[in-house]
Design an enzyme around this catalytic site. Structure first.
Site, PDB file in Angstrom:
ATOM      1  N   CYS A   2      13.081  29.057  20.167  1.00 49.95           N
ATOM      2  CA  CYS A   2      11.898  28.887  19.323  1.00 49.95           C
ATOM      3  C   CYS A   2      10.707  29.459  20.074  1.00 49.95           C
ATOM      4  CB  CYS A   2      11.672  27.417  18.997  1.00 49.95           C
ATOM      5  SG  CYS A   2      10.153  27.111  18.057  1.00 49.95           S
TER       6      CYS A   2
ATOM      7  N   CYS B  25       5.721  30.997  13.173  1.00 47.87           N
ATOM      8  CA  CYS B  25       7.059  31.151  13.751  1.00 47.87           C
ATOM      9  C   CYS B  25       7.021  32.286  14.752  1.00 47.87           C
ATOM     10  CB  CYS B  25       8.096  31.419  12.662  1.00 47.87           C
ATOM     11  SG  CYS B  25       9.786  31.600  13.307  1.00 47.87           S
TER      12      CYS B  25
END
Length: 269
Positions: free
Chosen positions: A75, A216
């Site tokens: 991530c 993101c």
């Protein structure tokens, strides 16, 4: 009692559990812990839980569990938040390495009023597609679900779709692509508007969150990797997300993501 820290990177928010000096949440309970406490009505609220541990391969280790309890390989916003916390605690210096399920990544940072972290995300890997009409090749601009879809792995898999304008189509369109059987492990879905040769704006539906997130990091890298490959942008691009901006730089060897991370609050469960 369990001590936790809430952090966010461009609005992509995380609960961090510090396991640098020993396990806090048992391995077989980490998934259930994330699903319970990421709930924004009955828990703390977050897009995922970061578990910071020690590593034999790097300076620190990151495991991340999404809000639905699934574990992700990587991530981008999460790793910056983990690094911010580790810097505050003195676990790492300005330049360090982080072990993830996607490999060992190197980071650097500068500390001003907040931490701005640069992460070497490795080299984007363009996924292969096996649609009979096209044979097998890079998954670039494949027609599916009424869109031209490209796919690339930047630690986790991402579909990238270029549009003229970002309208509220994400929740209507993204799930069909996210669950399409051509992606057996599922995929994150990004809609991209190209603003100029060095700037894009994106919205992302994240696998594991099953909703749009404010930002993101891996998705931003994926969008620039595809845009640059198709000649729509250059190799250093500002990416605008709902939560803020990231700077993505592509080289022949790797992609670099630059962005902020902030500590929000600490608490006890």
């Amino acid at each position: 009692m369990v001590h936790f820290t809430k952090l966010q990177g461009n609005g992509n928010d995380f609960i961090l559990i510090d396991e640098y000096n020993g396990e806090v949440i048992h391995a077989d309970k980490k998934s259930a812990f994330a699903a319970k406490y990421c709930d924004r009505n009955f828990g703390i609220g977050a897009d995922g839980v970061l578990y910071l541990g020690s590593s034999d391969r790097a300076d620190i280790r990151m495991r991340i569990f999404n809000s639905d309890g699934t574990e992700a390989e990587m991530c981008g916003n999460g790793i910056r938040c983990l690094v911010k916390y580790a810097l505050d605690k003195g676990y790492i210096k300005k330049n360090a390495t982080v072990e993830t399920l996607a490999g060992v990544l190197s980071i650097s940072s500068r500390i001003e009023d907040r931490t701005w972290v640069t992460v070497n995300m490795g080299k984007p890997v363009f996924m292969r597609e096996r649609i009979p009409a096209r044979g097998e090749g890079e998954f670039l601009e494949v027609d599916m679900h009424d869109y031209s879809v490209s796919a690339v792995n930047t630690g986790v898999p991402h579909a990238v779709i270029f549009v003229d304008s970002l309208v509220p189509q994400l929740m209507h369109t993204a799930p069909g692509i996210r669950y399409d059987p051509v992606f057996p492990k599922g995929i994150n879905v990004n809609f991209v508007r190209v603003d100029s040769i060095d700037e894009i704006t994106i919205s992302t539906y994240e696998r594991g969150v099953e909703a749009e997130t404010l930002s993101c990091g891996t998705g931003s890298v994926a969008c620039v990797a595809v845009a640059s490959r198709l000649g729509r942008t250059g190799r250093r691009v500002k990416v605008n997300t709902k939560g803020g901006e990231l700077i993505i730089t592509l080289t022949d060897e790797a992609a670099f993501m630059e962005g902020p991370a902030e500590r929000v609050f600490d608490g006890i469960i």
